[in-house]
Design a protein around this motif. Sequence first.
Motif, PDB file in Angstrom:
ATOM      1  N   LEU A   1       1.057  -1.643  -0.295  1.00  0.00           N
ATOM      2  CA  LEU A   1       0.257  -0.151   0.162  1.00  0.00           C
ATOM      3  C   LEU A   1       0.732   1.241   0.238  1.00  0.00           C
ATOM      4  CD1 LEU A   1      -2.831   0.825  -0.127  1.00  0.00           C
ATOM      5  CD2 LEU A   1      -3.061   0.952   2.995  1.00  0.00           C
TER       6      LEU A   1
ATOM      7  N   ARG B   1       5.151   9.977   2.036  1.00  0.00           N
ATOM      8  CA  ARG B   1       3.095   9.221   1.638  1.00  0.00           C
ATOM      9  C   ARG B   1       2.657   9.499   3.124  1.00  0.00           C
ATOM     10  NH1 ARG B   1       0.979   6.633  -2.446  1.00  0.00           N
ATOM     11  NH2 ARG B   1      -0.530   5.237  -0.170  1.00  0.00           N
TER      12      ARG B   1
ATOM     13  N   SER C   1       2.531   2.217  -3.445  1.00  0.00           N
ATOM     14  CA  SER C   1       2.000   2.383  -4.670  1.00  0.00           C
ATOM     15  C   SER C   1       1.434   3.793  -4.081  1.00  0.00           C
ATOM     16  CB  SER C   1       0.458   1.176  -4.753  1.00  0.00           C
ATOM     17  OG  SER C   1      -0.277   1.538  -3.214  1.00  0.00           O
ATOM     18  N   ASP C   2       0.594   4.644  -5.312  1.00  0.00           N
ATOM     19  CA  ASP C   2      -0.082   5.381  -5.517  1.00  0.00           C
ATOM     20  C   ASP C   2      -1.674   5.328  -4.812  1.00  0.00           C
ATOM     21  OD1 ASP C   2       2.551   6.498  -6.595  1.00  0.00           O
ATOM     22  OD2 ASP C   2       2.172   6.389  -8.080  1.00  0.00           O
ATOM     23  N   ARG C   3      -1.900   4.300  -4.465  1.00  0.00           N
ATOM     24  CA  ARG C   3      -3.262   3.623  -3.664  1.00  0.00           C
ATOM     25  C   ARG C   3      -3.336   4.843  -2.356  1.00  0.00           C
ATOM     26  NH1 ARG C   3      -3.873  -2.587  -3.371  1.00  0.00           N
ATOM     27  NH2 ARG C   3      -2.429  -1.638  -2.736  1.00  0.00           N
ATOM     28  N   TYR C   4      -4.307   5.570  -1.830  1.00  0.00           N
ATOM     29  CA  TYR C   4      -5.200   5.547  -1.405  1.00  0.00           C
ATOM     30  C   TYR C   4      -4.422   5.888   0.057  1.00  0.00           C
ATOM     31  CZ  TYR C   4      -7.580   8.187   2.798  1.00  0.00           C
ATOM     32  OH  TYR C   4      -8.045   9.188   3.555  1.00  0.00           O
ATOM     33  N   LEU C   5      -3.943   6.192   0.900  1.00  0.00           N
ATOM     34  CA  LEU C   5      -3.324   5.546   2.183  1.00  0.00           C
ATOM     35  C   LEU C   5      -3.812   6.921   2.755  1.00  0.00           C
ATOM     36  CD1 LEU C   5      -1.550   3.407   3.637  1.00  0.00           C
ATOM     37  CD2 LEU C   5       0.243   4.923   3.234  1.00  0.00           C
ATOM     38  N   PRO C   6      -4.559   6.355   4.525  1.00  0.00           N
ATOM     39  CA  PRO C   6      -4.926   7.384   5.353  1.00  0.00           C
ATOM     40  C   PRO C   6      -3.855   7.518   6.015  1.00  0.00           C
ATOM     41  CG  PRO C   6      -6.784   5.413   4.543  1.00  0.00           C
ATOM     42  CD  PRO C   6      -5.231   5.631   4.116  1.00  0.00           C
TER      43      PRO C   6
END
Length: 184
Positions: free
Chosen positions: A147, A181, A150-155
């Motif tokens: 996670l 991030r 990657s460039d996915r959303y990370l809270p």
Amino acid sequence: MQSVNHVPKIGSRADFFSSLLSKPVKEEEGAQAREGVSDEVFGDLLGALGLDPTALPGWWQGWPPRLHVQRWRDELGLTEPEIIATAEASREEHPEPPDGPKALDRAMQRAAQRKVEDAGRKRRKPEAAPAPAAKPITDLPAFYADLVNSDRYLPVSAISNTMRDAMLARGLVTAERLRERGVR
């Protein structure tokens, strides 16, 4: 002094029912709603019940029994063949012919209920196979490293300090990527 609740007097029952039957039918009720039961269908019903049309008992004479049969069709939603079949089946259970159409009401209601239930069964979607159980995440540091990398959303609150330390210790992420991030 004139009465406020004046109810017009109707001459006879026949006048009353004929006035009901002469009212216009709403379009959604369909044309069959006011269409009477044909002589052929009524004769078939009497035959199925074992009644002699030339010597009918009192409750089977005149227009009231026809109106009763019409209600089975219009209000219960039974077709004429279903009404006749239900009448034949009732004779198998009861050897004597019914005194009048009211004696068949329960059988007709049960037939209508079965028809509704059968239609409900046919319309239901086939039972879907149960969704495969989600594969449990056995390696949490690898999951979170994927996670982070990657460039996915990370809270912001997704990665705890303990998880951050475990990912760094195993070399799954770099300190620079964690800073990028927003993980402290």
